[in-house]
Design a protein around this motif. Structure first.
Motif, short mmCIF file in Angstrom:
data_model
loop_
_atom_site.label_atom_id
_atom_site.label_comp_id
_atom_site.label_asym_id
_atom_site.label_seq_id
_atom_site.Cartn_x
_atom_site.Cartn_y
_atom_site.Cartn_z
N HIS A 20 -41.77 35.23 31.46
CA HIS A 20 -41.82 35.82 30.13
C HIS A 20 -41.37 37.29 30.13
N SER A 21 -41.08 37.84 31.30
CA SER A 21 -40.75 39.27 31.42
C SER A 21 -39.50 39.65 30.64
N LEU A 22 -38.46 38.82 30.70
CA LEU A 22 -37.22 39.13 30.00
C LEU A 22 -37.47 39.20 28.49
N ALA A 23 -38.24 38.28 27.97
CA ALA A 23 -38.56 38.29 26.54
C ALA A 23 -39.35 39.55 26.17
N LYS A 24 -40.29 39.94 27.03
CA LYS A 24 -41.09 41.14 26.76
C LYS A 24 -40.21 42.39 26.79
N LEU A 25 -39.30 42.47 27.78
CA LEU A 25 -38.40 43.62 27.87
C LEU A 25 -37.44 43.66 26.68
N THR A 26 -36.97 42.52 26.25
CA THR A 26 -36.09 42.44 25.08
C THR A 26 -36.83 42.92 23.83
N SER A 27 -38.07 42.53 23.71
CA SER A 27 -38.89 42.95 22.58
C SER A 27 -39.13 44.47 22.62
N LEU A 28 -39.42 45.01 23.80
CA LEU A 28 -39.60 46.45 23.95
C LEU A 28 -38.32 47.20 23.59
N LYS A 29 -37.18 46.67 24.03
CA LYS A 29 -35.90 47.30 23.73
C LYS A 29 -35.66 47.34 22.22
N ALA A 30 -35.95 46.25 21.53
CA ALA A 30 -35.78 46.21 20.07
C ALA A 30 -36.72 47.21 19.40
N GLY A 31 -37.96 47.29 19.88
CA GLY A 31 -38.91 48.24 19.31
C GLY A 31 -38.46 49.67 19.48
N ILE A 32 -37.92 49.99 20.64
CA ILE A 32 -37.41 51.34 20.90
C ILE A 32 -36.23 51.63 19.99
N TYR A 33 -35.34 50.68 19.85
CA TYR A 33 -34.18 50.85 18.97
C TYR A 33 -34.63 51.15 17.54
N TYR A 34 -35.59 50.37 17.02
CA TYR A 34 -36.04 50.57 15.64
C TYR A 34 -36.76 51.90 15.47
N GLN A 35 -37.49 52.33 16.49
CA GLN A 35 -38.17 53.62 16.40
C GLN A 35 -37.16 54.76 16.38
N ILE A 36 -36.13 54.68 17.21
CA ILE A 36 -35.08 55.71 17.21
C ILE A 36 -34.34 55.71 15.88
N GLU A 37 -34.08 54.55 15.34
CA GLU A 37 -33.41 54.45 14.04
C GLU A 37 -34.26 55.09 12.94
N ARG A 38 -35.57 54.87 12.98
CA ARG A 38 -36.48 55.48 12.01
C ARG A 38 -36.47 57.00 12.12
N LEU A 39 -36.48 57.51 13.35
CA LEU A 39 -36.43 58.96 13.56
C LEU A 39 -35.11 59.54 13.07
N ASP A 40 -34.01 58.85 13.30
CA ASP A 40 -32.71 59.29 12.79
C ASP A 40 -32.72 59.37 11.26
N ASP A 41 -33.34 58.37 10.62
CA ASP A 41 -33.45 58.38 9.16
C ASP A 41 -34.25 59.59 8.68
N GLN A 42 -35.35 59.88 9.37
CA GLN A 42 -36.17 61.02 8.99
C GLN A 42 -35.42 62.33 9.16
N LEU A 43 -34.68 62.46 10.25
CA LEU A 43 -33.91 63.68 10.47
C LEU A 43 -32.81 63.86 9.43
N SER A 44 -32.24 62.76 8.96
CA SER A 44 -31.14 62.85 8.00
C SER A 44 -31.60 63.38 6.65
N VAL A 45 -32.88 63.29 6.34
CA VAL A 45 -33.38 63.78 5.05
C VAL A 45 -34.25 65.03 5.20
N ALA A 46 -34.34 65.57 6.40
CA ALA A 46 -35.17 66.75 6.64
C ALA A 46 -34.48 68.00 6.08
N PHE A 47 -35.28 68.89 5.52
CA PHE A 47 -34.78 70.14 4.97
C PHE A 47 -35.23 71.30 5.84
#
Length: 87
Positions: A20-47
């Motif tokens: 099950h390790s590959l599935a867990k690592l794939t899930s972690l990778k997706a979570g990291i990607y979405y978190q970075i995307e969320r931070l990018d969105d926040q930075l794009s609207v920061a004043f």
């Protein structure tokens, strides 16, 4: 803190590698990607302070009515506190 959290999750998977390790690592990778995307969105609207002041002045609020202060957590800027004095 965020990096240590990610590394600890990866290391837990790697210590006990199984089918099950590959599935867990794939899930972690997706979570990291979405978190970075969320931070990018926040930075794009920061004043920054000048952006805030400019927007308030363009709305007709005079500069002597505006106070803009930094709100910091652990010496890092977290947000802005904007006070508008009514006359």
């Amino acid at each position: 803190v965020w990096f240590l959290d990610v590394v600890s999750k990866i290391s837990k998977v790697m210590v006990n590698v199984n089918m099950h390790s590959l599935a867990k690592l794939t899930s972690l990778k997706a979570g990291i990607y979405y978190q970075i995307e969320r931070l990018d969105d926040q930075l794009s609207v920061a004043f920054d302070e000048s952006d805030i002041r400019s927007k308030l002045l363009s709305s007709g609020i005079s500069s002597n009515q505006i106070t803009i202060d930094e709100f910091c957590i652990d010496n890092d800027l977290f947000c802005w506190k904007v006070t508008i004095l009514c006359e």
